[in-house]
Design an enzyme around this catalytic site. Structure first.
Site, PDB file in Angstrom:
ATOM      1  N   HIS A  90       2.336   0.261   9.001  1.00 23.36           N
ATOM      2  CA  HIS A  90       1.236  -0.401   8.289  1.00 23.36           C
ATOM      3  C   HIS A  90       1.152   0.146   6.882  1.00 23.36           C
ATOM      4  O   HIS A  90       1.417   1.327   6.632  1.00 23.36           O
ATOM      5  CB  HIS A  90      -0.104  -0.259   9.032  1.00 23.36           C
ATOM      6  CG  HIS A  90      -0.606   1.141   9.195  1.00 23.36           C
ATOM      7  ND1 HIS A  90      -1.332   1.807   8.213  1.00 23.36           N
ATOM      8  CD2 HIS A  90      -0.514   2.017  10.229  1.00 23.36           C
ATOM      9  CE1 HIS A  90      -1.660   3.013   8.645  1.00 23.36           C
ATOM     10  NE2 HIS A  90      -1.165   3.173   9.865  1.00 23.36           N
ATOM     11  N   ASP A  92      -1.702  -0.417   4.918  1.00 21.15           N
ATOM     12  CA  ASP A  92      -3.071  -0.075   4.546  1.00 21.15           C
ATOM     13  C   ASP A  92      -3.317   1.397   4.837  1.00 21.15           C
ATOM     14  O   ASP A  92      -2.628   2.008   5.661  1.00 21.15           O
ATOM     15  CB  ASP A  92      -4.075  -0.961   5.280  1.00 21.15           C
ATOM     16  CG  ASP A  92      -4.183  -0.632   6.762  1.00 21.15           C
ATOM     17  OD1 ASP A  92      -3.145  -0.681   7.437  1.00 21.15           O
ATOM     18  OD2 ASP A  92      -5.283  -0.321   7.243  1.00 21.15           O
ATOM     19  N   ASP A 123       0.926   8.352   6.771  1.00 24.34           N
ATOM     20  CA  ASP A 123       0.205   7.382   7.601  1.00 24.34           C
ATOM     21  C   ASP A 123      -0.205   6.185   6.772  1.00 24.34           C
ATOM     22  O   ASP A 123      -1.303   6.144   6.254  1.00 24.34           O
ATOM     23  CB  ASP A 123      -1.022   8.078   8.211  1.00 24.34           C
ATOM     24  CG  ASP A 123      -1.812   7.187   9.141  1.00 24.34           C
ATOM     25  OD1 ASP A 123      -1.227   6.267   9.709  1.00 24.34           O
ATOM     26  OD2 ASP A 123      -3.024   7.413   9.270  1.00 24.34           O
ATOM     27  N   GLU A 156      -4.637  -1.882   9.825  1.00 23.25           N
ATOM     28  CA  GLU A 156      -4.663  -1.025  11.008  1.00 23.25           C
ATOM     29  C   GLU A 156      -5.777   0.004  10.936  1.00 23.25           C
ATOM     30  O   GLU A 156      -6.471   0.271  11.926  1.00 23.25           O
ATOM     31  CB  GLU A 156      -3.306  -0.324  11.177  1.00 23.25           C
ATOM     32  CG  GLU A 156      -3.121   0.387  12.513  1.00 23.25           C
ATOM     33  CD  GLU A 156      -3.685   1.809  12.535  1.00 23.25           C
ATOM     34  OE1 GLU A 156      -3.910   2.331  13.649  1.00 23.25           O
ATOM     35  OE2 GLU A 156      -3.892   2.381  11.442  1.00 23.25           O
ATOM     36  N   GLU A 157      -5.975   0.587   9.765  1.00 20.34           N
ATOM     37  CA  GLU A 157      -6.958   1.661   9.648  1.00 20.34           C
ATOM     38  C   GLU A 157      -8.395   1.153   9.821  1.00 20.34           C
ATOM     39  O   GLU A 157      -9.281   1.921  10.190  1.00 20.34           O
ATOM     40  CB  GLU A 157      -6.821   2.361   8.290  1.00 20.34           C
ATOM     41  CG  GLU A 157      -5.490   3.053   8.057  1.00 20.34           C
ATOM     42  CD  GLU A 157      -5.271   4.286   8.925  1.00 20.34           C
ATOM     43  OE1 GLU A 157      -6.099   4.549   9.815  1.00 20.34           O
ATOM     44  OE2 GLU A 157      -4.257   4.969   8.720  1.00 20.34           O
ATOM     45  N   HIS A 423      -5.633  11.127   7.232  1.00 21.50           N
ATOM     46  CA  HIS A 423      -7.060  10.774   7.174  1.00 21.50           C
ATOM     47  C   HIS A 423      -7.891  11.822   6.438  1.00 21.50           C
ATOM     48  O   HIS A 423      -9.090  11.598   6.240  1.00 21.50           O
ATOM     49  CB  HIS A 423      -7.665  10.534   8.568  1.00 21.50           C
ATOM     50  CG  HIS A 423      -7.128   9.343   9.271  1.00 21.50           C
ATOM     51  ND1 HIS A 423      -7.824   8.679  10.270  1.00 21.50           N
ATOM     52  CD2 HIS A 423      -5.963   8.662   9.138  1.00 21.50           C
ATOM     53  CE1 HIS A 423      -7.104   7.661  10.724  1.00 21.50           C
ATOM     54  NE2 HIS A 423      -5.966   7.638  10.049  1.00 21.50           N
TER      55      HIS A 423
END
Length: 454
Positions: A90, A92, A123, A156-157, A423
């Site tokens: 992903h 995003d 990520d 996705e996030e 994150h």
């Protein structure tokens, strides 16, 4: 790393990979238009689509998904009769949080102490670069031995489910014999790991109202019901005294039988302050991979700076509940809602809104694809045996793909090892990990094609 043509090719491609990841990280592709311009995500999607076209992918398309974002699809045909492998990543990313806390700008890939720092570097923009490196190495060494579909998600996030809904409406699009999800990570830097389980997730917005408007705390405090105090009571009810998650009716005593996570390692990875206790009971693996976990993600209330002496009329929060394999997320959501309603004090008015949810996932680790991946990972990481672990995070698409293609094998690998700090501020990727996992993915595709011909 033992040298072979694929490994040598990928090593030679790493400067190009760094430049491409620099370009991709520069897009502020947070799929929340209240925080970042939609144009940033659209530009990132176009970058991904262009990269696929350069590699010879056919049918490259920007898929407009129901949540208002775009996922990028492409197809690379392989030899006649070859199996089809779907590669997922992903583009995003999570918001950068506190810009001032980043040592270098969040959206500028910066090399420091042997790592590349930037939001999305691990990520999961780095996951897309991993796929590109593997395919380029194969093309330079005899060709890609399988047909390849690539899908790169745009939300996705956010957990808003756009790609899941699109896939359900177009079930033929992502059909494959095996699916490689490039959005997980090694249990420890340099320890090759396949993730076999994921917790599901639900996001619930909570709003409590008690008054027609804020009141003077001196004139009315002590009798007027304070919405912020009510919210604090509700949120506190979601944890036992030891910090364990307590949602009425939701089991929280499951046990993880596989790879264990030493407490000292966890404390170091999580950067727990000296003297501060961990929460919950059971092993760390139990708590992370086999049991539910509730987290308060945010609270709507006045900040300390500028606060007035008031009894508050309204307060709100966003709550995340992670649920382990074996638990239906929809059922867990109902239990959470019932719990919140039962624990709201003073007959305060409660509004609940489910803003996202995804089911947990459990892979079949005895499948032929796992054998092919084991051989590939152990070749890319000489002297190390492949480990199988759980992951406390969620990738809702996994269950959608499992339900659409029940015969497909699914493997989860990726760049999000503990030092990556996904994150969080100062997210980073290890270029050595990117290189080795790209080698592993390329070797896996070779091994898997051979296993299907046998």
């Amino acid at each position: 790393m033992s040298q072979n043509p694929i490994a040598e090719t990928i090593a030679s491609l790493m400067p190009r990979a760094k430049q491409e990841l620099t370009e991709l990280v520069a897009f502020q592709s947070v799929a929340d238009w209240a925080q970042f311009p939609k144009s940033e995500s659209e530009a990132a999607a176009n970058w991904v689509a262009d990269a696929l076209r350069v590699e010879g992918f056919q049918d490259v398309a920007l898929l407009d998904t129901p949540d208002g974002t775009q996922s990028v699809y492409g197809f690379l045909p392989g030899p006649e009769g070859a199996p089809t492998v779907l590669l997922y990543a992903h583009y995003d990313v999570q918001p950068p949080l506190d810009d001032a806390a980043w040592t270098s700008p969040a959206f500028e890939l910066t090399e420091r102490d042997g790592r590349w720092y930037g939001r999305g570097s691990a990520d999961c923009k780095g996951g897309f670069i991993m796929h590109l490196l593997a395919l380029r190495a194969l093309k330079a060494n005899g060709g890609v031995p399988v047909s390849v579909k690539v899908i790169v998600e745009g939300s996705e996030e956010q957990g808003t489910g756009g790609l899941q809904q699109y896939a359900e409406a177009h079930p033929e699009l992502l059909a494959a014999d095996t699916i490689v999800i490039g959005d997980a990570g090694n249990f420890r830097l340099g320890l090759p790991t396949v993730t076999a389980t994921l917790r599901g997730m639900c996001l619930v917005k909570v709003k409590i109202d008690t008054l027609g408007g804020n009141l003077h705390s001196g004139m009315f405090g002590g009798a007027a019901p304070d919405a912020l105090a009510a919210l604090i009571r509700v949120l506190d009810s979601l944890r036992a005294a030891d910090g364990s998650t307590t949602v009425d009716g939701l089991a929280s005593d499951e046990v993880w039988d596989g790879l264990q996570y030493p407490e000292a390692d966890f404390r170091a990875d999580a950067k727990v302050l000296d003297g501060v206790e961990l929460i919950g009971e059971g092993t760390i693996a139990d708590r992370l991979w086999a049991r539910p976990a509730v987290t308060v993600l945010g609270i709507d209330c006045p900040p300390v700076v500028g606060a007035t002496p008031s009894v508050h009329a309204s307060a709100g929060a966003l709550i995340s509940l992670r649920v382990p394999p074996g638990v239906d997320t929809a059922a867990a959501v109902k239990l959470l809602q019932a719990h919140l309603e039962a624990h709201t004090p003073w007959k305060a008015r409660l509004e609940l809104e489910v803003v996202g949810q995804g089911q947990p996932f459990q892979a079949d680790t005895d499948s032929p694809a796992y054998a092919s991946m084991r051989t590939a990972l152990e070749a890319a990481y000489p002297g190390q045996e492949m480990q199988i672990s759980g992951m406390g995070g969620s990738i809702p698409l996994c269950n959608t793909l499992t339900s659409l293609y029940p015969e497909a094998e699914m493997l989860l690998i990726g760049l999000s090892e503990p030092e990556a700090q996904i994150h969080a501020v100062n997210e980073s990727v290890s270029p050595q990990e990117l290189e080795r996992l790209s080698v592993a993915e390329a070797l896996f595709l070779v091994n898997y094609a051979e296993s299907k011909r046998a």
